[in-house]
Write an enzyme that holds these catalytic residues in place. Structure first.
Site, PDB file in Angstrom:
ATOM      1  N   ARG A   1     -10.598   4.107  -1.375  1.00 47.46           N
ATOM      2  CA  ARG A   1     -10.072   3.310  -0.250  1.00 47.46           C
ATOM      3  C   ARG A   1     -10.367   4.072   1.039  1.00 47.46           C
ATOM      4  O   ARG A   1      -9.529   4.817   1.552  1.00 47.46           O
ATOM      5  CB  ARG A   1      -8.570   3.095  -0.409  1.00 47.46           C
ATOM      6  CG  ARG A   1      -8.180   2.131  -1.530  1.00 47.46           C
ATOM      7  CD  ARG A   1      -6.676   1.908  -1.557  1.00 47.46           C
ATOM      8  NE  ARG A   1      -6.291   0.723  -2.286  1.00 47.46           N
ATOM      9  CZ  ARG A   1      -5.882   0.715  -3.555  1.00 47.46           C
ATOM     10  NH1 ARG A   1      -5.811   1.820  -4.236  1.00 47.46           N
ATOM     11  NH2 ARG A   1      -5.534  -0.420  -4.141  1.00 47.46           N
ATOM     12  N   GLU A  33     -11.103 -10.944  -4.288  1.00 46.84           N
ATOM     13  CA  GLU A  33      -9.665 -10.813  -4.082  1.00 46.84           C
ATOM     14  C   GLU A  33      -9.077 -11.979  -3.298  1.00 46.84           C
ATOM     15  O   GLU A  33      -7.922 -11.961  -2.898  1.00 46.84           O
ATOM     16  CB  GLU A  33      -9.321  -9.473  -3.432  1.00 46.84           C
ATOM     17  CG  GLU A  33     -10.122  -9.082  -2.239  1.00 46.84           C
ATOM     18  CD  GLU A  33      -9.808  -7.660  -1.747  1.00 46.84           C
ATOM     19  OE1 GLU A  33      -8.850  -7.047  -2.216  1.00 46.84           O
ATOM     20  OE2 GLU A  33     -10.544  -7.200  -0.865  1.00 46.84           O
ATOM     21  N   ASN A  71      -4.527  -7.143  -6.672  1.00 47.74           N
ATOM     22  CA  ASN A  71      -3.359  -7.072  -5.779  1.00 47.74           C
ATOM     23  C   ASN A  71      -3.401  -8.196  -4.742  1.00 47.74           C
ATOM     24  O   ASN A  71      -2.429  -8.910  -4.533  1.00 47.74           O
ATOM     25  CB  ASN A  71      -3.311  -5.729  -5.042  1.00 47.74           C
ATOM     26  CG  ASN A  71      -3.357  -4.559  -5.995  1.00 47.74           C
ATOM     27  OD1 ASN A  71      -2.985  -4.699  -7.143  1.00 47.74           O
ATOM     28  ND2 ASN A  71      -3.832  -3.422  -5.532  1.00 47.74           N
ATOM     29  N   ASP A  72      -4.558  -8.316  -4.113  1.00 44.52           N
ATOM     30  CA  ASP A  72      -4.685  -9.384  -3.119  1.00 44.52           C
ATOM     31  C   ASP A  72      -4.913 -10.736  -3.785  1.00 44.52           C
ATOM     32  O   ASP A  72      -4.444 -11.762  -3.282  1.00 44.52           O
ATOM     33  CB  ASP A  72      -5.833  -9.072  -2.151  1.00 44.52           C
ATOM     34  CG  ASP A  72      -5.381  -8.106  -1.070  1.00 44.52           C
ATOM     35  OD1 ASP A  72      -4.270  -8.303  -0.547  1.00 44.52           O
ATOM     36  OD2 ASP A  72      -6.113  -7.156  -0.774  1.00 44.52           O
ATOM     37  N   HIS A 118       0.818  -1.217   0.000  1.00 42.15           N
ATOM     38  CA  HIS A 118       0.000   0.000   0.000  1.00 42.15           C
ATOM     39  C   HIS A 118       0.849   1.263   0.000  1.00 42.15           C
ATOM     40  O   HIS A 118       0.438   2.296  -0.502  1.00 42.15           O
ATOM     41  CB  HIS A 118      -1.007  -0.041   1.148  1.00 42.15           C
ATOM     42  CG  HIS A 118      -2.140  -0.949   0.832  1.00 42.15           C
ATOM     43  ND1 HIS A 118      -2.128  -2.279   1.175  1.00 42.15           N
ATOM     44  CD2 HIS A 118      -3.270  -0.746   0.109  1.00 42.15           C
ATOM     45  CE1 HIS A 118      -3.232  -2.843   0.716  1.00 42.15           C
ATOM     46  NE2 HIS A 118      -3.944  -1.941   0.062  1.00 42.15           N
ATOM     47  N   ARG A 177       2.534  -9.433  -0.589  1.00 43.62           N
ATOM     48  CA  ARG A 177       2.700  -8.324  -1.546  1.00 43.62           C
ATOM     49  C   ARG A 177       3.599  -7.218  -1.019  1.00 43.62           C
ATOM     50  O   ARG A 177       4.081  -6.390  -1.788  1.00 43.62           O
ATOM     51  CB  ARG A 177       1.324  -7.761  -1.952  1.00 43.62           C
ATOM     52  CG  ARG A 177       0.541  -7.211  -0.810  1.00 43.62           C
ATOM     53  CD  ARG A 177      -0.909  -6.975  -1.166  1.00 43.62           C
ATOM     54  NE  ARG A 177      -1.166  -5.612  -1.602  1.00 43.62           N
ATOM     55  CZ  ARG A 177      -2.363  -5.077  -1.700  1.00 43.62           C
ATOM     56  NH1 ARG A 177      -3.445  -5.823  -1.427  1.00 43.62           N
ATOM     57  NH2 ARG A 177      -2.537  -3.854  -2.094  1.00 43.62           N
ATOM     58  N   CYS A 215      -9.950  -3.392 -10.141  1.00 40.41           N
ATOM     59  CA  CYS A 215      -9.483  -2.182  -9.467  1.00 40.41           C
ATOM     60  C   CYS A 215      -8.106  -2.363  -8.845  1.00 40.41           C
ATOM     61  O   CYS A 215      -7.606  -1.458  -8.178  1.00 40.41           O
ATOM     62  CB  CYS A 215     -10.495  -1.709  -8.426  1.00 40.41           C
ATOM     63  SG  CYS A 215     -10.729  -2.888  -7.095  1.00 40.41           S
ATOM     64  N   ARG A 259     -15.348   1.865  -0.988  1.00 40.58           N
ATOM     65  CA  ARG A 259     -15.074   0.561  -0.374  1.00 40.58           C
ATOM     66  C   ARG A 259     -15.065   0.736   1.131  1.00 40.58           C
ATOM     67  O   ARG A 259     -14.444   1.673   1.655  1.00 40.58           O
ATOM     68  CB  ARG A 259     -13.720   0.036  -0.826  1.00 40.58           C
ATOM     69  CG  ARG A 259     -13.429  -1.298  -0.153  1.00 40.58           C
ATOM     70  CD  ARG A 259     -12.152  -1.896  -0.588  1.00 40.58           C
ATOM     71  NE  ARG A 259     -11.005  -1.141  -0.117  1.00 40.58           N
ATOM     72  CZ  ARG A 259      -9.768  -1.451  -0.457  1.00 40.58           C
ATOM     73  NH1 ARG A 259      -9.551  -2.465  -1.282  1.00 40.58           N
ATOM     74  NH2 ARG A 259      -8.756  -0.762  -0.001  1.00 40.58           N
TER      75      ARG A 259
HETATM   76  C1  PEP Z   1      -6.648  -5.185  -4.437  1.00 46.34           C
HETATM   77  O1  PEP Z   1      -6.425  -5.997  -3.538  1.00 46.34           O
HETATM   78  O2  PEP Z   1      -6.383  -5.403  -5.641  1.00 46.34           O
HETATM   79  C2  PEP Z   1      -7.251  -3.882  -4.121  1.00 46.34           C
HETATM   80  C3  PEP Z   1      -7.637  -3.064  -5.071  1.00 46.34           C
HETATM   81  O3  PEP Z   1      -7.364  -3.536  -2.826  1.00 46.34           O
HETATM   82  P1  PEP Z   1      -6.115  -3.080  -1.938  1.00 46.34           P
HETATM   83  O4  PEP Z   1      -4.943  -2.891  -2.862  1.00 46.34           O
HETATM   84  O5  PEP Z   1      -6.479  -1.846  -1.237  1.00 46.34           O
HETATM   85  O6  PEP Z   1      -5.920  -4.247  -1.019  1.00 46.34           O
HETATM   86 MG    MG Z   2      -7.302  -5.736  -1.601  1.00 41.77          MG
END
Ligand code: PEP
Ligand code: MG
Length: 591
Positions: A321, A457, A480-481, A214, A491, A528, A358
């Site tokens: 977010r 995710e 991402n997750d 993040h 990550r 996203c 979210r």
């Molecule tokens: C993701 O996990 O792809 C996502 C958009 O949420 P975050 O990156 O905030 O975990």
């Molecule tokens: Mg996520």
């Protein structure tokens, strides 16, 4: 001597400037420039802060002098002597004066910068006793910083560089005040990064972090060159060193030679030209060669980010977010009214375009504040995070739901729930939403309708997608997750970053199947995660059938450029071949 450090590219572009080393614990110290006529007042502030601490120590010394030898601990007397000696040390105060006078740093920034310089000298000492004095130095700096809080700043906190008049300019050496500054830190939390949103820094380097941590995501949203996972950079780079950040290659060049500087200066101008060219696409509709309209939405962290989203032509916010409203508040969460106002500002900022909020997703690499790190669970990414945290504290969650519902009376809001995996969680969440509505009804407060979506995710969610489509109006794929959990790669951990692979066949299969099932059922779906803003993935996602992409505003025009060159009729069979290949990344390079 020139040397380079390799890390992970996070935010594109080249930054050239002088290093500002900031200890992670000192990031929340105010960083701003003063103007030349405020120099004297600022130095006086430091002196006043230092004198206040010295007075306090002298008082303590006097008290000790009245104690009996038994009562007065000898160590304390010695410690006070050392602290007083350090406070009187001309090197510390002289250095602070230098940063204020020559660089126009505010008092706190100058003090912590000089602390870093002197602390490094202590680190390099042979004598263990002297080396350990570093801790004393940190303690007295902390005390002076605290004292400075009581010494009112004569100025507001301008974050931009002061303007000098031409006569001042003539007096300057070419590289004193107007040189860009590059922040170098061991680590920065996402909340720390927020502090730098309108900052004085032209680039960031951190020792740790992965590409989709993040911290990296917020750095990308700042749209300034950044490299994370550049191990040891905070040790190898010294305060005030010249550094180059190559945000495309993930390389940091320290103390560059004139030839290297010239080469990167050229690259930097090239980058600016590319940006200029992209900006011409601003008013071009986002439509593929075969006429498919593609929605390009923005990911934001704060309501004010909507300004940037509108500027690049986003057709809405695909991911707000909201957890960033909850961070860095020493555990004091925003109440319903405060949240309502923030969501309302986001709606108003988008001028009638939809905003997808979210619900709070804290935990893992997004602690509420830095002190929370200490209690972090061993495996926080698998722990009480996102919706799990919300369901564990239903009162807090309903507060957020009520605020969102109330904001929905002012515009189009989509409500997005992160990290769902189990049918029970879905039903529990929806029940709490219903209860939040009832609570508002009882209070007679106006609220609006929202569409409800789930983030996909976790692989288990992607594999049970029909269950999600039964309950939700739309889905959003958090790649991402999804990558982190599918491949078992943290990550945020740079040591396994090379294994974090968005093109792993398993990841692509889960993304493609989710899109296909949504299409089959006529439900909207978007991506996203960072994959949506990665131009090397645009064609593949289009070929999988994706028609809605949500990303940082800074990426929107580059992705649009890819879309304008794409023909989905040709990309569909090609994407099927990529998906069937054992090495999709290699197959993607073939037309
Ligand atoms: C993701 O996990 O792809 C996502 C958009 O949420 P975050 O990156 O905030 O975990
Ligand atoms: Mg996520």
């Amino acid at each position: 001597m020139t040397f380079s450090i390799h890390g992970l590219p996070v935010a594109r572009g080249i930054a050239i400037g002088r290093a500002v080393l900031v200890a992670s614990s000192r990031v929340d110290v105010a960083h701003y420039f003063i103007s030349a006529d405020q120099v004297k007042a600022e130095i006086d502030r430091v002196r006043a802060g230092r004198d206040a601490v010295m007075d306090e120590l002298h008082r303590l010394q006097a008290n000790i002098a009245h104690m009996s030898a038994k009562e007065a601990p000898q160590e304390l007397t010695a410690l006070l002597d050392v602290h007083l000696m350090l406070l009187e040390d001309e090197e510390l105060i002289g250095g602070v004066k230098h940063w204020i006078t020559d660089r126009l740093y505010n008092a706190e920034w100058a003090l912590t910068t000089q602390l870093e310089v002197v602390a490094r000298q202590f680190d390099e000492m042979e004598d263990e006793y002297l080396r350990e004095r570093k801790a004393d130095l940190e303690q007295i700096t902390e005390k002076v910083l605290r004292a400075l809080k009581g010494v009112a700043s004569p100025i507001m906190q301008p974050m931009s560089r002061p303007q000098r008049n031409s006569s001042q300019q003539d007096l300057l050496l070419d590289d004193t005040v107007d040189v860009p500054l590059i922040l170098v830190a061991h680590d920065l939390s996402p909340a720390d990064m927020l502090q730098f949103k309108q900052s004085v820094f032209a680039g960031f380097i951190t020792d740790v972090g992965g590409r989709t941590s993040h911290t990296a995501i917020v750095a990308r949203s700042l749209d300034i060159p950044a490299v994370v996972g550049a191990r040891l950079s905070s040790h190898l780079v010294r305060q005030d060193d010249w550094v180059i950040i190559d945000g495309d290659a993930g390389v940091v060049v320290v103390d560059p030679s004139p030839i290297i500087l010239a080469e990167y200066g050229f690259k930097q101008r090239q980058h600016e030209l590319d940006r200029g060219r992209l900006s011409r696409l601003l008013h071009t509709p986002s439509v593929t060669l075969d006429g498919q309209k593609i929605d390009l939405l923005a990911n934001i962290e704060m309501p004010e980010d909507t300004v940037g989203a509108v500027k690049v032509g986003a057709v809405g916010v695909g991911l707000f977010r909201s957890e960033f409203l909850f961070m860095g508040r020493q555990g004091k969460l925003p109440n319903e009214e405060e949240q309502y106002q923030a969501y309302r500002r986001a709606i108003e900022g988008m001028h009638g375009l939809p905003v997808t909020i979210r619900t709070v997703d804290v935990g893992a690499d997004k602690p509420l504040d830095n002190s929370a790190k200490e209690d972090a669970h061993l495996n926080p990414a698998l722990g009480l995070r996102a919706i799990r945290w919300c369901l564990a504290d239903p009162a807090m969650f309903r507060t957020q739901l009520r605020a969102i519902l109330r904001a929905a009376a002012h515009g189009k809001i989509n409500l997005l729930i992160p990290m769902l995996v189990h049918g029970n969680e879905i039903r529990h969440t929806l029940a709490l939403l219903e209860r939040a509505r009832v609570e508002l009804d009882k209070r007679g407060v106006a609220y609006g309708q929202v569409k409800i979506g789930a983030m996909i995710e976790i692989p288990a969610a992607a594999l049970t997608i029909k269950l999600f489509l039964k309950y939700f109006d739309f889905l959003s794929i958090g790649t991402n997750d999804l990558i982190q959990y599918t491949l078992a790669i943290d990550r945020a951990d740079e040591s396994v970053a090379h294994l974090y692979d968005p093109t792993h066949p398993a990841v692509l299969r889960l993304v493609a199947d989710t899109i296909a099932e949504c299409q089959a059922q006529g439900k909207p779906v978007s991506v996203c995660g960072e994959m949506a803003g990665d131009v090397t993935m645009t064609r593949l996602l289009l070929g999988m059938g994706l028609r809605s992409f949500s990303m940082h505003p800074a990426q929107i025009l580059a992705v649009k450029q890819e879309i304008l060159r794409s023909d989905t009729e040709k990309l569909t069979p090609w994407a099927a071949q990529v998906l069937a290949d054992e090495d999709p990344a290699a197959r993607m390079l073939q037309p």
